[in-house]
Design an enzyme around this catalytic site. Structure first.
Site, PDB file in Angstrom:
ATOM      1  CG  ASP A  44       5.448  -0.011  14.843  1.00  0.00           C
ATOM      2  OD1 ASP A  44       5.819   0.904  14.221  1.00  0.00           O
ATOM      3  OD2 ASP A  44       4.603  -1.113  15.148  1.00  0.00           O
ATOM      4  CG  ASP A  63      -0.739   4.069   4.333  1.00  0.00           C
ATOM      5  OD1 ASP A  63      -1.652   3.633   3.084  1.00  0.00           O
ATOM      6  OD2 ASP A  63      -0.071   3.004   5.448  1.00  0.00           O
ATOM      7  CG  ASP A  95      -2.040  -1.231   1.215  1.00  0.00           C
ATOM      8  OD1 ASP A  95      -2.330  -1.796   0.638  1.00  0.00           O
ATOM      9  OD2 ASP A  95      -1.832  -1.630   2.400  1.00  0.00           O
TER      10      ASP A  95
END
Length: 480
Positions: free
Chosen positions: A203, A123, A121
């Protein structure tokens, strides 16, 4: 050739300028930020002197060079392959930039491109609020209740996800101020922020890289580029704090290490082991989805090995962990299990991800077979095994019911007694599971192949080209 200006023409009128109202402190503040026309800007009153707005979201196009000053940003000249960047995602970024907003490719697509991979993907992260994005794109819809996202829709079901910069809601609490008994679990993160805050809330350092399309630079606030070069997974900040904030990050570290063949920083690895019990506090549907992703991506062997090694499997799937721990009682059951995982990876690489029901049945098949061995009530034994698993990882009913039926069918398929099962909708998935079981035991699968040919219509027997990852970003209506 430039057109000659006419000196007789009057001077052009002064165009109105626009600002964004700074958010007021105190009561009455909208938690989702300003909305409506005022969110996108208001006409400045010509009777009042204009003061610069430090909180304005828009900026002049020429201000790109001064962006993010004094935020600890490191810019890396790392031009990515333009052909590998999705054209529609680039179109979204450039239209946001032309409208005066900051916009970058972010996260996994930048990481995968830097690691010479193929992004699943693309983003986009931006300073624009969701309503601003919707005002710029007619083909846009706003989704999400916990945190609103903009999905820009393109032909063929392609979706480019656009997220407003966020910040970590616990960032006001310094890591050195946390106590071992403090509850750091993030339950809400719908707080807008700046670009550097959006990077710092992520993260791992390799997932916190932004790509500036115009300048062809990688923006790095967290030391992610050195970790890309070292091919190492490292958390942003103290690992134990990050895993207590969101225990699912432990599974994500396993996923990236297995799928991308990355090393895990020793401090991160130790924190994964020490914080594994926190997984019991994570949202159960997220746990189930992450386990499925570990199985789907063609690296289930290494993923399950890491889960078992760090003790996370004993928290999430203690039945499977206990089976693997006791090789003597299970007659080298761990060898058969990991042989099955290797076969799943091979089939995934050759023909794409297998059906979710087949993957979950294959995952639990060996301990389920052991639990049902010598039991007259097979279905009762399967139910007793699955009930706590369903509760612990929020396994959907569709998957659980399918596992029950397949576990009833596979023993009969292995001895050649198909009977009425050959007319059911689960016969082909059951054949896939039986084939994995036989191959993991080192036995011939020719009988399974013959049954599959009989059960498959003539029109679908033509050899199919291996399925490859989509060249487009995420597809609407397709589970990932």
């Amino acid at each position: 050739m430039r057109r000659r200006t006419n000196p007789d023409l009057p001077p052009p009128p002064e165009l109105p300028s626009f600002t964004v109202e700074p958010e007021a402190d105190g009561e009455g503040r909208d938690p989702l930020g300003p909305r409506g026309p005022q969110a996108r800007g208001q006409r400045r009153d010509s009777r009042e002197p204009a003061a610069p707005d430090p909180g304005a979201q828009r900026e002049p196009r020429g201000g790109n060079q001064q962006r993010h000053d004094a935020t600890g940003l490191e810019r890396h000249e790392a031009p990515l392959d333009e052909d590998a960047i999705d054209a529609d995602a680039a179109k979204v970024v450039r239209r946001l930039e032309r409208a005066g907003f900051q916009a970058y490719l972010v996260g996994g697509c930048v990481r995968d491109l830097l690691l010479s991979g193929r992004p699943k993907d693309f983003d986009v992260a931006t300073s624009a609020r969701p309503d601003d994005v919707r005002s710029l794109f007619r083909n846009c819809r706003i989704i999400g209740r916990r945190f609103r996202l903009a999905h820009v829709l393109f032909g063929g079901g392609k979706v480019v996800e656009v997220a407003t910069f966020r910040r970590n809601p616990t960032s006001l609490l310094g890591e050195g101020d946390t106590d071992e008994d403090d509850d750091l679990l993030i339950r809400s993160d719908n707080v807008f922020g700046e670009a550097h805050e959006d990077a710092l809330r992520r993260d791992f350092t390799i997932n916190a890289l932004f790509y500036d399309l115009d300048r062809r630079q990688v923006l790095d606030w967290c030391g992610g580029m050195p970790d890309i070069l070292r091919r190492t997974i490292r958390t942003i900040g103290e690992p134990t704090v990050r895993f207590r904030e969101d225990p699912v990050r432990i599974l994500r570290a396993v996923k990236f290490a297995a799928r991308l063949d990355l090393a895990i920083d020793p401090n991160v690895y130790d924190a994964m082991v020490s914080m594994r019990a926190e997984l019991a506090r994570a949202a159960r549907p997220r746990i189930f989805e992450e386990i499925l992703r570990l199985m789907r991506m063609g690296a289930s062997h290494r993923s399950m090995w890491l889960l078992w090694e760090i003790g996370a499997m004993a928290i999430l799937m203690p039945e499977l962990s206990a089976f693997l721990d006791d090789d003597e009682a299970t007659d080298d059951g761990s060898i058969r299990f990991f042989a099955k995982m290797r076969l799943i990876d091979q089939k995934t690489r050759e023909g794409g991800a297998m059906d979710d029901l087949v993957l979950m049945t294959a995952l639990f098949y060996d301990p389920l077979e052991e639990a049902a061995h010598g039991v007259r009530d097979l279905m009762g034994a399967v139910n007793d095994f699955l009930d706590p698993v369903i509760d612990r990882i929020a396994m959907p009913r569709r998957i659980a019911d399918g596992i029950r039926r397949i576990m009833f069918m596979v023993p009969r398929i292995l001895v050649g007694k198909t009977g009425r099962f050959a007319r059911t909708d689960l016969f082909l998935p059951a054949l896939d599971v039986a084939e994995l079981v036989l191959a993991a035991r080192g036995q011939s699968t020719s009988a399974i192949e013959a049954l599959r040919r009989e059960a498959t219509p003539e029109a679908s027997r033509e050899p199919r080209a291996p399925r490859t990852p989509s060249a487009f970003p995420r597809q609407r209506g397709v589970r990932r």
